[in-house]
Motif scaffolding. Structure first.
Motif, PDB file in Angstrom:
ATOM      1  N   TYR A   1       0.825  -1.210   0.000  1.00  0.00           N
ATOM      2  CA  TYR A   1       0.000   0.000   0.000  1.00  0.00           C
ATOM      3  C   TYR A   1       0.864   1.266   0.000  1.00  0.00           C
ATOM      4  O   TYR A   1       0.658   2.188  -0.803  1.00  0.00           O
ATOM      5  N   ASP A   2       1.848   1.307   0.860  1.00  0.00           N
ATOM      6  CA  ASP A   2       2.705   2.498   0.939  1.00  0.00           C
ATOM      7  C   ASP A   2       3.528   2.674  -0.336  1.00  0.00           C
ATOM      8  O   ASP A   2       3.736   3.808  -0.798  1.00  0.00           O
TER       9      ASP A   2
ATOM     10  N   LEU B   1       2.705   1.750  -3.374  1.00  0.00           N
ATOM     11  CA  LEU B   1       1.840   2.207  -4.463  1.00  0.00           C
ATOM     12  C   LEU B   1       1.539   3.709  -4.321  1.00  0.00           C
ATOM     13  O   LEU B   1       1.501   4.433  -5.319  1.00  0.00           O
ATOM     14  N   LEU B   2       1.325   4.159  -3.074  1.00  0.00           N
ATOM     15  CA  LEU B   2       1.081   5.592  -2.878  1.00  0.00           C
ATOM     16  C   LEU B   2       2.333   6.409  -3.173  1.00  0.00           C
ATOM     17  O   LEU B   2       2.249   7.545  -3.645  1.00  0.00           O
ATOM     18  N   GLY B   3       3.510   5.829  -2.920  1.00  0.00           N
ATOM     19  CA  GLY B   3       4.746   6.554  -3.150  1.00  0.00           C
ATOM     20  C   GLY B   3       5.115   6.675  -4.614  1.00  0.00           C
ATOM     21  O   GLY B   3       6.013   7.465  -4.960  1.00  0.00           O
TER      22      GLY B   3
ATOM     23  N   GLY C   1       3.475   8.109  -6.881  1.00  0.00           N
ATOM     24  CA  GLY C   1       3.115   9.437  -7.375  1.00  0.00           C
ATOM     25  C   GLY C   1       4.184  10.473  -7.117  1.00  0.00           C
ATOM     26  O   GLY C   1       4.226  11.504  -7.794  1.00  0.00           O
TER      27      GLY C   1
END
Length: 377
Positions: A169-170, A172-174, A176
């Protein structure tokens, strides 16, 4: 009902011929789960180890595709050329993934049933269009098993996918916050890791499915005892046909044997029950040979042919029985009968010379040979 009874009667292991026939018809053990797991393992590994390189190439491809020089804007044919060039670059960028997955997809069947190319498997089967047969397949034990496999696979893959997303999760958010080219490569690597994780679930399913498919295949190939007997009869021939073949073979052998009687030097008889035709050529033979032999009616036929062609007939009951018992047609006489046969042939050759020279006939020798005398070779 009859079909169920027939299934219960199939208690015998399949013969090799049945297995070979099934392979020619395209019926071999297959596991779709094994192929799917192998393809996903291959794709996941190649993405995990080459993801950054593929990402860099795709990033350059995107940048070049969106950067259009001024002179190309007014060229009406430029779009086609640029699109073709970009498509070729994209293909070479993902070629390792496509190539490996293709090799794995073709090689996975070798681990189970091997390759099978059958045109019969491509032929249309109109019996499958029957609604009754389709309904029977839907409620069969195999259909329930396939449904259970599908639900189990959905549950395992779904839970694994949820765990992968939660674990990454982290990351995938990173994505961007990373540069575009780096983010693409990183995303491909994450996709490869996700594929590996999902593949672990598929490998577990394949590990259960492969033994089941092998068991199901051999169960379907089992035969009844009547089928085995029928197959043996078809491959070996029915007793009636084999008996007729043996009869024809005997007749051919007898005709060939009768053709050799006129070329014999002497017929040793007993005097009516046994007849053995002997021939000797000192230039080509080490010892006299039996060219024909027979008992009762066959012996009478040999004597008849010998009389027609003026072949000498010599009565020596013990010798006739010994020759018939110990020598096959076309074989040389055993050493234990050399002396007795030599006496007979010597008498025959002397008899021919006497008839040719018009001399008195020689006295026929007495052949003293007990019936139980061993005939050694």
């Amino acid at each position: 009902m009859a079909e169920e009874t027939e299934k219960h009667d199939k208690t015998e292991a399949p013969t090799q011929k049945r297995l070979d026939d099934a392979r020619r018809e395209g019926r071999i053990p297959r596991s779709r789960e094994l192929t799917a797991a192998a393809v996903m393992v291959g794709a996941g590994l190649i993405l995990m180890f080459t993801g950054r390189g593929i990402g860099g190439k795709l990033g350059d491809l995107m940048r070049n595709g969106l950067s259009i020089p001024r002179e190309l804007i007014f060229d009406e044919h430029a779009m086609t050329r640029v699109f073709g060039s970009l498509s070729l670059q994209a293909f070479w960028a993902v070629a390792p993934v496509l190539g490996l997955t293709l090799v794995v997809a073709l090689g996975a069947p070798l681990a189970l049933g091997g390759w099978s190319f059958s045109t019969k498997a491509l032929a249309p089967d109109f019996t499958r269009l029957s609604p009754v047969a389709g309904l029977a397949r839907m409620v069969s034990a195999r259909s329930w098993m396939e449904l259970a496999k599908a639900l189990g696979k959905f549950a395992i893959v779904g839970i694994t996918g949820w765990l992968v997303l939660r674990f990454n999760y982290d990351k995938l958010l990173g994505l961007g916050a990373e540069p575009v080219q780096t983010a693409i490569g990183h995303a491909i690597q994450i996709s490869g890791q996700a594929l590996i994780a999902l593949t672990g679930a598929l490998v577990l399913i394949a590990a259960i499915d492969v033994p089941f498919q092998l068991w199901q295949y051999h169960k379907d190939m089992r035969m009844t005892r009547d089928e085995i007997r029928q197959e043996h009869k078809e491959s070996e021939g029915s007793p009636e046909v084999k008996g007729r073949i043996r009869q024809l073979q005997r007749e051919i052998a007898e005709r060939r044997m009768m053709d050799d009687v006129p070329r014999a030097d002497v017929i040793v008889v007993n005097p009516t029950h046994f007849a053995v035709a002997l021939r000797y050529d000192e230039k080509t033979m080490r010892a006299p040979q039996v060219v024909a032999k027979g008992v009762d009616l066959m012996a009478a036929r040999i004597r008849e042919v010998a009389t027609e062609h003026k072949v000498p007939i010599f009565e020596a009951p013990p010798l006739a029985r010994a020759l018939h018992r110990s020598v096959e047609i076309g074989d040389e006489i055993p050493t234990g009968l050399y002396a007795a046969v030599a006496k007979v042939l010597t008498y025959i050759f002397q008899l021919r010379a006497a008839i040719r020279d018009r001399m008195p006939r020689p006295v026929a020798p007495t052949i003293d040979l007990p019936d139980d005398r061993p005939a050694t070779r």
